[in-house]
Design an enzyme around this catalytic site. Structure first.
Site, mmCIF file in Angstrom:
data_model
loop_
_atom_site.group_PDB
_atom_site.id
_atom_site.type_symbol
_atom_site.label_atom_id
_atom_site.label_comp_id
_atom_site.label_asym_id
_atom_site.label_seq_id
_atom_site.Cartn_x
_atom_site.Cartn_y
_atom_site.Cartn_z
ATOM 1 N N HIS A 191 -10.249 -22.129 5.031
ATOM 2 C CA HIS A 191 -9.514 -23.004 4.026
ATOM 3 C C HIS A 191 -10.359 -23.483 2.609
ATOM 4 O O HIS A 191 -11.601 -23.346 2.692
ATOM 5 C CB HIS A 191 -8.995 -24.245 4.591
ATOM 6 C CG HIS A 191 -7.648 -23.552 5.435
ATOM 7 N ND1 HIS A 191 -6.521 -23.396 4.864
ATOM 8 C CD2 HIS A 191 -7.425 -23.431 6.684
ATOM 9 C CE1 HIS A 191 -5.628 -23.153 5.771
ATOM 10 N NE2 HIS A 191 -6.118 -23.166 7.032
ATOM 11 N N CYS A 214 -1.898 5.466 21.386
ATOM 12 C CA CYS A 214 -3.395 5.635 21.875
ATOM 13 C C CYS A 214 -3.405 4.865 23.500
ATOM 14 O O CYS A 214 -4.361 4.942 23.953
ATOM 15 C CB CYS A 214 -4.126 5.030 20.998
ATOM 16 S SG CYS A 214 -3.661 3.378 20.562
#
Lengths: 490, 422
Positions: A61, A457
């Site tokens: 932030h 996968c």
């Protein structure tokens, strides 16, 4: 990393026991690993970063959302400044892409001005108020309806779980011990009358460890851990945030983190270009009663897309690859980081909601200072290693580099996850680092995190886990016991 | 780093890639196929049920048997097959296209070719794509992943099954799970009609008394660690009747909610895609907007039958061979999807050639009539019988029928589905 099943040296007396291997616990462990202390980290889940730290906005932030009278604001500002050095030492994905706050209405410019003044007061470097034109130049994906806003160049993005993994891996290199599956349910002072107290901490499965100091960084469960130690009574209230994840090819992907003008309860719905190339949209902010409730709800998901599209019209449902939710561990809106006034040698690190990820390196400093002030001798290790060896990924490596890697190990040429470009060698490295669940491998490597969400996968990864660990098929889980993937063999 | 050079490179050794490559080889071109899996055959290898090859071979084969007809020919050919090899980028900037390939067996290779055929197939849409809310437990699989686990890896993904979506793979898996001793509690379809082939509804659901919930939406998936149930609600008069929602207990959810052509590689190399099909925009030679790059099979649009894939792939292989021999597109007539048509492939025709169009209806209709309009004028009507979105329609057009287009500027052929006139 050390696995949950390893036998403990029951006689060993640790100096520090950290409960919780999320971003707070990991930073504290890594920071304290610089000193000549015996440290152990206890995590109740099967892998690290599996709680609050796995599902959040992944933002560093900009130091303008909260006034510096609040501890969380001060730690946010200090923490944000520590990321460049940490990323350099620990090689986790991070980028200072900057933050824009978009005002979509003239009235909102008053709030922008307030944020600007707060940011200036907090010392946010380079913060500026922007005209409409400046906003569109900084972030062309913004709607042309934007009227102005705030530019905060100091803000950035980070992959939170990779940050935690890197911190812990480095802590381990420097001698910290890590235990998973250790669900703390009992604590007692062994020599309460002695000058030096010693805690005995027990797990649901019967394992015990002994430590002189305990740090409670248990996230959503910090209140329960606090009561196990008969320390302060407080309540952690989960606040849920739901997200959409968009494909890395989404047209909507911005260059900067885009914030709306915040409301009184949350920073609002954001559009985040994740550091690994996808786009995240969210979160909502809804009170929840349940610390395991990460269910997504239809109406909220609709709300997210609508709110985000208002700022970035290119956001399309077609680009959605998954939805998920995370929980913020809120405690009356402020961090609670202090030496316990009730339990001896017990430090509280609770209520670490947003901006907890940003603040986490500074939280570790703060905790270190608390320990120092209370008599823990901090002697630096002469051989402390702050750096983690760089890990290769074929996603980031050029063809020449992959060619060289292949010459050593052909598994670098075997692409297991086609959506995020992850090689077999990277999956094996994750397993060797102790990440043996599908989610653990996902967070470590990004395999299954792309557009097919594991459709192609998953079976390959299951086979690699079985080969590398010797686990039978029915012990392969998504994220620990109870989440087994396969139910039988033919 | 290895560098290899070919006349033509085909990406993908599924049915489409093999058929296209064999055609190129037949015309004498030095051809390579790059396949990311361990062996050639594509998704056919996990489709152990029968029903393949009725058109192509006039007999009913299983998927692996169908694939074998082509892998057998490959083995006897001069085609270079690179398995365990993934194409990570295509540079089509010059006459010689360069494919960067990563491989555990062959290392890193640069493979150059004058013609490229894209035959990467498609992938399954998943839970996230259709935004099903709820918990995120173990036990949610795409139907194709479940098929792989059961038929090739030999594992059961669960015991008590609910299938979301009535696509063909879902229907086939309903029967497969039933045969494996699992209980399939239902197939949930949001549309008012099934999206799979009629024969699969009969053979995979009706024959096993598996309920099909048409016009039902999945509200959420339930279960913290492993799936515990699925909540569904009926759609009545176009609106969700949430008050009639109910939970079907289960431990496994299989998703069969559509397929999308897999074109990230195409997109990254700058090839323009059609926004409806998600496949490359093609001209009458089945060539993409990039010169010398052709495409066929499910990477273009999702076909109903592998027989159609093979047929299209042979034509793409022949066009690529023609291109290598110097043939170029002639007078191209743009094709447009008119009333009740979802898409048409390819996007243009050659007025001097015989042409074949594939397209899909947006509606279910009996006694449908195909209407062809050239420059706005009705030039032909054809009886199409029963049409539905799940069944692809094929149309052959002779060059004479389109000859008039030559006199027009920017001519467009519009294909619509109307009702038969009384």
């Amino acid at each position: 990393m050390i696995k949950g099943g390893i036998l403990l040296d029951q006689k060993k007396k640790y100096d520090i026991c950290i409960i919780g291997a999320g971003v707070s616990g990991a930073n504290i462990a890594r920071r304290l690993s610089a000193y000549q202390l015996d440290i152990i980290v206890l995590e109740k889940e099967v892998d690290f970063s599996f709680g609050v730290s796995k599902a959040n906005s992944g933002i560093v932030h900009g130091g303008f959302h909260h006034p510096k009278s609040q501890l969380k604001a001060r730690l946010e500002i200090a923490g944000a400044l520590m990321f460049p050095q940490l990323a350099d030492e620990l090689d986790f994905p991070w980028k200072r892409c900057g933050i824009v706050v978009a005002a979509m209405h003239e009235d909102e410019m008053r709030a922008i001005e307030h944020l600007y003044l707060q940011g200036v007061d907090n010392g946010a470097i380079g913060i500026e108020m922007c005209s409409r034109e400046r906003m569109l130049e900084l972030e062309p994906k913004l709607s042309s309806d934007v009227v102005g806003g705030l530019w905060v160049p100091g803000g950035g993005i980070v992959e939170p779980y990779r940050f935690v993994f890197a911190l812990l891996e480095n802590a381990k290199t420097n001698g910290v011990e890590l235990l998973t599956g250790f669900d703390v349910n009992k604590a007692s002072l062994i020599n309460a009358d002695g000058t030096e107290p010693l805690w005995q901490v027990s797990s649901v499965d019967g394992r015990k460890i002994e430590a002189r100091w305990v740090i409670n960084a248990a996230g959503l469960y910090a209140d329960e851990v606090s009561s196990v130690f008969a320390a302060e009574e407080f309540e952690i209230k989960p606040r849920k945030g739901e997200y959409y994840l968009l494909d890395r090819m989404a047209k909507a992907r911005p260059e900067r983190v885009i914030f709306p003008v915040p409301t009184s309860i949350s920073k609002g719905m954001l559009i985040i270009p994740t550091v690994e190339g996808t786009t995240l949209v969210g979160p909502t902010a809804d009170a929840s009663q349940d610390k395991e409730d990460v269910e997504t709800v239809q109406e909220n998901l609709d709300k997210i897309l609508n709110a985000a599209r208002f700022m970035v019209p290119a956001i399309s449902e077609r680009d959605v690859i998954t939805t998920f939710a995370g929980l913020r561990p809120t405690l009356r809106g402020e961090f609670f980081i202090a030496l316990s006034g009730k339990a001896r040698n017990f430090v509280q690190v609770a209520g670490i909601q947003s901006p907890g990820l940003t603040a986490s390196p500074a939280i570790a400093e703060y905790v270190k200072d608390i320990l120092k002030k209370n008599g823990i001798e901090l002697r630096e290790k002469p051989d402390w290693e702050p750096r983690l060896k760089k890990r290769h990924t074929i996603r980031d490596a050029g063809a020449e580099e992959v060619d060289a890697l292949c010459a050593e190990d052909p598994a670098w040429g075997n692409i297991v996850c086609r959506c995020e470009n992850v090689s077999e060698a990277e999956i094996v490295a994750a397993i060797k680092a102790g990440h043996t669940t599908l989610d653990g491998i996902k967070f470590f490597t990004r395999a299954q995190m792309g557009r097919c969400q594991g459709g192609f996968c998953t079976y390959k990864i299951i086979n690699i886990i079985m080969r590398e660990t010797g686990l039978p098929y029915d012990k392969i889980t998504k994220r620990g016991p109870g989440s087994e993937i396969l139910e039988g063999a033919l | 780093m290895k560098s290899l050079s070919f006349d033509a490179a085909v990406i993908g050794a599924g049915a489409a890639g093999m058929a296209a490559a064999l055609e190129l080889e037949k015309r004498g071109f030095k051809t390579a196929i790059i396949e990311r899996e361990e062996e050639a055959g594509g998704i056919l290898l996990q489709c152990i049920h029968n029903g393949f090859g009725l058109i192509e071979f006039n007999e009913e084969l299983t998927g692996p048997e169908f694939a074998e007809r082509f892998t057998g020919q490959l083995a006897g050919s001069k085609i270079s097959l690179f398995c365990n090899t993934t194409v990570v980028s295509i540079d089509n900037g010059s006459e010689n296209k360069e494919l960067l390939c990563y491989s555990a067996s062959h290392g890193i290779m640069k493979l150059s070719a004058k013609a490229v055929v894209l035959a990467m197939g498609c992938r399954e849409r998943n839970r996230g794509n259709i935004r099903i809310p709820g918990d995120r437990p173990a036990g949610v699989f795409t139907a194709g992943l479940a098929q792989r686990l059961v038929n090739i890896e030999g594992y059961l993904p669960g015991r008590e099954i609910v299938i979301i979506g009535s696509g063909d793979i879902g229907l086939i898996m309903a029967r497969r799970m039933n045969w494996s001793g699992c209980k399939v509690h239902g197939v949930v379809e949001i549309q008012p009609y099934p999206s799979g082939l009629a024969r699969n509804i009969v053979q995979c659901l009706n024959d096993f008394n598996i309920p099909l919930y048409i016009s039902h939406q999945t509200m959420r998936i339930i279960g913290r660690k492993r799936v515990e149930g699925v909540e569904i609600a009926p759609i009545e008069n176009g609106a969700l009747a949430t008050e009639k929602a109910f939970v079907i207990p289960c431990d496994t959810v299989l998703m069969s909610v559509g397929l999308v052509p897999e074109n990230e590689l195409s997109k990254e190399s700058g090839i323009r895609l059609d926004s409806v099909t998600g496949g490359p925009e093609l001209n009458s030679m089945l060539m993409t907007k990039a010169d010398g790059v052709f495409a066929c099979g499910n990477v273009v649009h999702v076909h109903d039958l592998v027989d159609y894939v093979v047929e299209e792939a042979r034509r793409a292989g022949a066009f690529a061979a023609g291109w290598l021999e110097g043939e170029r597109p002639g007078f191209e007539l743009r094709v447009k999807a008119g009333a009740n048509i979802r898409y048409i492939s390819p996007g243009s025709l050659d007025v001097e050639r015989e042409n074949r169009l594939y397209f899909r209806s947006l509606v279910v209709k009996n006694n449908a009539v195909l209407e062809l309009r050239l420059g706005g004028e009705l030039i032909k009507t054809i009886k199409a019988g029963h049409v539905q979105p799940s069944e692809m329609i094929k149309l052959d057009l002779e060059s004479e029928e389109l000859a008039r287009a030559r006199q027009m500027t920017d001519p467009v052929l519009e294909v619509s589905l109307g009702d038969r006139q009384p």
